[in-house]
Enzyme design. Structure first.
Site, PDB file in Angstrom:
ATOM      1  N   GLY A  49      10.704  23.100  69.308  1.00 14.47           N
ATOM      2  CA  GLY A  49      11.839  22.285  68.888  1.00 14.47           C
ATOM      3  C   GLY A  49      11.498  21.701  67.535  1.00 14.47           C
ATOM      4  O   GLY A  49      10.993  22.400  66.660  1.00 14.47           O
ATOM      5  N   GLU A  50      11.699  20.427  67.388  1.00 17.23           N
ATOM      6  CA  GLU A  50      11.368  19.744  66.130  1.00 17.23           C
ATOM      7  C   GLU A  50      10.339  18.658  66.473  1.00 17.23           C
ATOM      8  O   GLU A  50      10.655  17.696  67.156  1.00 17.23           O
ATOM      9  CB  GLU A  50      12.656  19.170  65.521  1.00 17.23           C
ATOM     10  CG  GLU A  50      12.453  18.306  64.320  1.00 17.23           C
ATOM     11  CD  GLU A  50      11.583  18.950  63.255  1.00 17.23           C
ATOM     12  OE1 GLU A  50      11.798  20.124  62.922  1.00 17.23           O
ATOM     13  OE2 GLU A  50      10.649  18.285  62.769  1.00 17.23           O
ATOM     14  N   SER A  51       9.126  18.870  65.980  1.00 20.08           N
ATOM     15  CA  SER A  51       8.022  18.031  66.454  1.00 20.08           C
ATOM     16  C   SER A  51       8.188  16.554  66.076  1.00 20.08           C
ATOM     17  O   SER A  51       7.792  15.673  66.839  1.00 20.08           O
ATOM     18  CB  SER A  51       6.682  18.572  65.948  1.00 20.08           C
ATOM     19  OG  SER A  51       6.689  18.682  64.544  1.00 20.08           O
ATOM     20  N   CYS A  81       4.716  26.104  69.951  1.00 22.46           N
ATOM     21  CA  CYS A  81       5.289  25.833  68.620  1.00 22.46           C
ATOM     22  C   CYS A  81       5.293  24.331  68.317  1.00 22.46           C
ATOM     23  O   CYS A  81       4.242  23.760  68.074  1.00 22.46           O
ATOM     24  CB  CYS A  81       6.657  26.494  68.489  1.00 22.46           C
ATOM     25  SG  CYS A  81       7.109  26.752  66.778  1.00 22.46           S
ATOM     26  N   ARG A 108       1.835  22.623  60.062  1.00 16.02           N
ATOM     27  CA  ARG A 108       3.230  22.956  60.394  1.00 16.02           C
ATOM     28  C   ARG A 108       3.788  23.992  59.421  1.00 16.02           C
ATOM     29  O   ARG A 108       3.336  24.081  58.290  1.00 16.02           O
ATOM     30  CB  ARG A 108       4.107  21.704  60.291  1.00 16.02           C
ATOM     31  CG  ARG A 108       3.750  20.653  61.285  1.00 16.02           C
ATOM     32  CD  ARG A 108       4.552  19.392  61.023  1.00 16.02           C
ATOM     33  NE  ARG A 108       5.966  19.572  61.294  1.00 16.02           N
ATOM     34  CZ  ARG A 108       6.904  18.745  60.850  1.00 16.02           C
ATOM     35  NH1 ARG A 108       6.580  17.711  60.087  1.00 16.02           N
ATOM     36  NH2 ARG A 108       8.169  18.964  61.150  1.00 16.02           N
ATOM     37  N   ILE A 137       9.002  31.107  64.985  1.00 18.33           N
ATOM     38  CA  ILE A 137      10.102  30.414  64.291  1.00 18.33           C
ATOM     39  C   ILE A 137       9.524  29.184  63.583  1.00 18.33           C
ATOM     40  O   ILE A 137       9.069  28.249  64.243  1.00 18.33           O
ATOM     41  CB  ILE A 137      11.206  29.964  65.275  1.00 18.33           C
ATOM     42  CG1 ILE A 137      11.727  31.167  66.083  1.00 18.33           C
ATOM     43  CG2 ILE A 137      12.351  29.287  64.521  1.00 18.33           C
ATOM     44  CD1 ILE A 137      12.646  30.797  67.240  1.00 18.33           C
ATOM     45  N   ARG A 138       9.508  29.210  62.282  1.00 17.32           N
ATOM     46  CA  ARG A 138       8.880  28.130  61.491  1.00 17.32           C
ATOM     47  C   ARG A 138       7.580  27.700  62.192  1.00 17.32           C
ATOM     48  O   ARG A 138       7.360  26.547  62.519  1.00 17.32           O
ATOM     49  CB  ARG A 138       9.845  26.952  61.312  1.00 17.32           C
ATOM     50  CG  ARG A 138      10.989  27.293  60.362  1.00 17.32           C
ATOM     51  CD  ARG A 138      11.958  26.160  60.166  1.00 17.32           C
ATOM     52  NE  ARG A 138      12.659  25.830  61.395  1.00 17.32           N
ATOM     53  CZ  ARG A 138      12.544  24.672  62.052  1.00 17.32           C
ATOM     54  NH1 ARG A 138      11.784  23.724  61.578  1.00 17.32           N
ATOM     55  NH2 ARG A 138      13.191  24.470  63.169  1.00 17.32           N
ATOM     56  N   HIS A 174       6.882  31.573  70.596  1.00 17.71           N
ATOM     57  CA  HIS A 174       7.768  31.116  71.686  1.00 17.71           C
ATOM     58  C   HIS A 174       7.837  32.153  72.812  1.00 17.71           C
ATOM     59  O   HIS A 174       8.812  32.915  72.869  1.00 17.71           O
ATOM     60  CB  HIS A 174       9.190  30.935  71.146  1.00 17.71           C
ATOM     61  CG  HIS A 174       9.367  29.784  70.232  1.00 17.71           C
ATOM     62  ND1 HIS A 174       9.776  28.540  70.662  1.00 17.71           N
ATOM     63  CD2 HIS A 174       9.210  29.681  68.900  1.00 17.71           C
ATOM     64  CE1 HIS A 174       9.856  27.726  69.634  1.00 17.71           C
ATOM     65  NE2 HIS A 174       9.528  28.389  68.547  1.00 17.71           N
ATOM     66  N   GLU A 176       8.845  31.778  75.669  1.00 18.56           N
ATOM     67  CA  GLU A 176      10.029  31.500  76.517  1.00 18.56           C
ATOM     68  C   GLU A 176      11.285  32.192  75.971  1.00 18.56           C
ATOM     69  O   GLU A 176      12.308  32.212  76.637  1.00 18.56           O
ATOM     70  CB  GLU A 176      10.243  29.981  76.648  1.00 18.56           C
ATOM     71  CG  GLU A 176      10.730  29.256  75.405  1.00 18.56           C
ATOM     72  CD  GLU A 176       9.642  29.057  74.347  1.00 18.56           C
ATOM     73  OE1 GLU A 176       8.522  29.575  74.502  1.00 18.56           O
ATOM     74  OE2 GLU A 176       9.946  28.378  73.345  1.00 18.56           O
TER      75      GLU A 176
HETATM   76  N1  GLN Z   1       8.346  23.697  62.480  1.00 17.68           N
HETATM   77  C1  GLN Z   1       8.784  22.989  63.636  1.00 17.68           C
HETATM   78  C2  GLN Z   1       8.227  21.579  63.680  1.00 17.68           C
HETATM   79  O1  GLN Z   1       7.512  21.182  62.839  1.00 17.68           O
HETATM   80  C3  GLN Z   1       8.397  23.708  64.907  1.00 17.68           C
HETATM   81  C4  GLN Z   1       9.258  24.943  65.033  1.00 17.68           C
HETATM   82  C5  GLN Z   1       9.487  25.372  66.442  1.00 17.68           C
HETATM   83  O2  GLN Z   1       9.138  24.730  67.427  1.00 17.68           O
HETATM   84  N2  GLN Z   1      10.127  26.493  66.523  1.00 17.68           N
HETATM   85  O3  GLN Z   1       8.511  20.865  64.608  1.00 17.68           O
END
Ligand code: GLN
Length: 217
Positions: A49-51, A81, A108, A137-138, A174, A176
């Site tokens: 998600g977004e940390s 992630c 990150r 993903i990122r 990921h 999942e």
């Molecule tokens: N780059 C995201 C972050 O810093 C993590 C990306 C993800 O969980 N897909 O939270």
């Protein structure tokens, strides 16, 4: 043997996909939003998600210290992630303040802006010769592994993308988001091993960590 009861942190991110994969494997699951949801869990997943958002919500709901306490008392925890970012001891970035559960440092968005997301076959010795198609993903990268941290998977160029320290497990991709459930089975095996170890569990020799407040971040 009783079903493993796995909590999935459900504050933000792709927790529903983890719950789906675990359910298909026959595990009991619980969405974790409040400290009471942590009671009598056998394992915990911190999803992607977004940390920075997840960290803010962990503080808002009073979950950061209980999770850190339970991990240091032996609860198996798997971060994917953004979850891997939160498990780290230290980040080169100022934000978020990680929970420090696992003796790794993590950067990150470490695969460059131009490759926001990609799929790659990764090599996982524990799974034999059949590669795992991983979705990034990122994605974050490990920039330091402590002495007791084992490498679990690598990209073809050798970059480490999954690592484990006793019952603590982190993947920069990921699992999942794909149909292949081998990493979810792998985590359920960690949880079973932990139950066999009994008192103190797998993380027994990992020092208690006090969570630094993220108020400044
Ligand atoms: N780059 C995201 C972050 O810093 C993590 C990306 C993800 O969980 N897909 O939270």
């Amino acid at each position: 043997m009783t079903l493993a009861r796995i909590g999935v942190l459900a504050l933000q991110g792709d927790f529903a996909e983890h719950i789906h994969a675990l359910t298909e494997l026959g595990a009991e699951t619980r969405e974790v939003r409040l400290p009471k949801d942590l009671e009598s869990l056998d394992g915990l997943i911190i999803p992607g998600g977004e940390s920075t958002t997840i960290r803010r919500l962990l503080d808002l709901y009073g979950l950061a210290q209980p999770i850190t306490d339970m991990a240091s008392q032996g609860l198996p925890v798997w971060g994917t992630c953004a979850g891997m970012i939160l498990m780290a001891r230290h980040l080169p970035d100022d934000r978020p303040q990680p929970l420090g559960l696992m003796d790794v440092d993590v950067a990150r968005n470490a695969f460059g802006r131009q490759v926001d997301s990609f799929e790659a076959d990764i090599n996982v010795p524990a799974f034999g010769t059949e590669v795992f198609k991983a979705v990034f993903i990122r994605a974050p990268a490990f920039v330091r592994l402590g002495d007791t941290v084992e490498v679990v998977a690598r990209l073809d160029d050798g970059q480490i993308v999954a690592a484990r320290q006793a019952g603590l497990f982190a993947t920069s991709f990921h699992p999942e988001l794909t149909k292949d459930k081998r990493f979810h089975s792998y985590f359920l095996d960690i949880v079973r091993d932990h139950e066999k170890e009994g008192q103190g569990g797998l993380n027994a020799d990992i020092a208690n960590v006090t969570v630094p407040s993220s108020a400044a971040s």
